[in-house]
Design an enzyme around this catalytic site. Sequence first.
Site, short mmCIF file in Angstrom:
data_model
loop_
_atom_site.label_atom_id
_atom_site.label_comp_id
_atom_site.label_asym_id
_atom_site.label_seq_id
_atom_site.Cartn_x
_atom_site.Cartn_y
_atom_site.Cartn_z
N ARG A 90 47.38 39.71 41.17
CA ARG A 90 46.35 38.90 40.50
C ARG A 90 47.07 37.71 39.90
O ARG A 90 47.87 37.86 38.96
CB ARG A 90 45.66 39.75 39.43
CG ARG A 90 44.51 39.05 38.71
CD ARG A 90 43.86 40.03 37.74
NE ARG A 90 42.93 39.38 36.84
CZ ARG A 90 41.62 39.25 37.05
NH1 ARG A 90 41.10 39.74 38.15
NH2 ARG A 90 40.85 38.66 36.16
N GLN A 110 36.38 41.49 44.94
CA GLN A 110 35.13 41.41 44.18
C GLN A 110 33.95 41.21 45.12
O GLN A 110 32.92 41.89 45.00
CB GLN A 110 35.20 40.26 43.19
CG GLN A 110 33.91 40.02 42.41
CD GLN A 110 33.57 41.15 41.48
OE1 GLN A 110 34.34 41.47 40.58
NE2 GLN A 110 32.41 41.77 41.67
N ASP A 137 28.89 33.33 37.43
CA ASP A 137 30.21 33.63 36.87
C ASP A 137 30.39 32.72 35.66
O ASP A 137 29.60 31.79 35.43
CB ASP A 137 31.29 33.36 37.93
CG ASP A 137 32.67 33.84 37.52
OD1 ASP A 137 32.79 34.57 36.52
OD2 ASP A 137 33.66 33.47 38.19
N ARG A 188 33.67 48.12 42.76
CA ARG A 188 35.04 47.66 42.94
C ARG A 188 35.95 48.84 43.32
O ARG A 188 36.80 48.73 44.20
CB ARG A 188 35.56 47.00 41.65
CG ARG A 188 34.96 45.65 41.31
CD ARG A 188 35.40 44.57 42.27
NE ARG A 188 36.85 44.39 42.29
CZ ARG A 188 37.56 43.69 41.40
NH1 ARG A 188 36.93 43.08 40.39
NH2 ARG A 188 38.87 43.58 41.52
#
Length: 301
Positions: free
Chosen positions: A100, A130, A218, A286
């Site tokens: 990440r 995601q 988002d 997820r």
Amino acid sequence: MPQHFLTILDLAPDEAVHILDRAAVMKAAGFRGDILQGKTCILVFEKASTRTRVSFEVAVRHLGGWPVFMTQHDSQLGRDEPIRDTARVLSRYADCLIVRTFGHHKLEELAGHGSIPVVNALSDEYHPCQIMADLLTMREHSGRLDGVRVAFIGDGNNIAHSLINAAARCPIRLSVASPRGYEPSAAIVDGARRLGADVSVVNDPVEAAAGADYLYTDVWASMGQEAEQTARAKVFAGFQINAALLAKAAPGCKVLHCLPAHRGEEITDEVMEGPASIVWDQAENRLHVQKAILEWIFTKA
């Protein structure tokens, strides 16, 4: 050669369907397996996370493996050691890297110089795990993906980019509404369209939301953009998912958010807690999708 998962375009259309099918089976069965038995997966996180870290650590353990978690303070990634050197060293210790990070080029360099699979747990350009979970969630609620209309309202960011790539692998109809100057990458949009994606990019959230089966948003300022928060709040003020925008969508429209949410900014508390919200299903998925992705990677290895 190791099988990497850096973007959704690393999957052929039939592989994308297979992963969704497999994730659904794993979810229904509360699946535990041993494909990672005796294997170590290193999670290198330059960006903090709740859902990504926990879902991946649990996924690795559910498949019999051992996760090792490292922050930017624990690794040389992004410090003075060349990324290619980090890739070579970690390849000799472990069986998979789950990363990440900020720049997507770091993932590409790790994949290019290492000898083990690299999984994109998020970069500034893409968030494929995601979006695979989102596809599973939409399929659960609609019973299909073919022709499902999705409207993403907000910044043309990594979520928007991976949704656009998803439209090149699954038959969704996608509309992205962003303020002028904040649209998704034209190169990513054009590339997906060449692969057959049904994608439109507009500057009017009402236009995007009209007739949509799913509204998705988002945060307006992603991690690393905190200094832009105040300016972005003004630019994106008309791009909130609220009851009025939801009313423009198709009857029974559901609402998605990849979390964490800034309630009162990109989404209202009323919608987040209302009957249209399926964000908790989305968050749970997820785990199941990432188990299916890891199984796919190591089955192909």
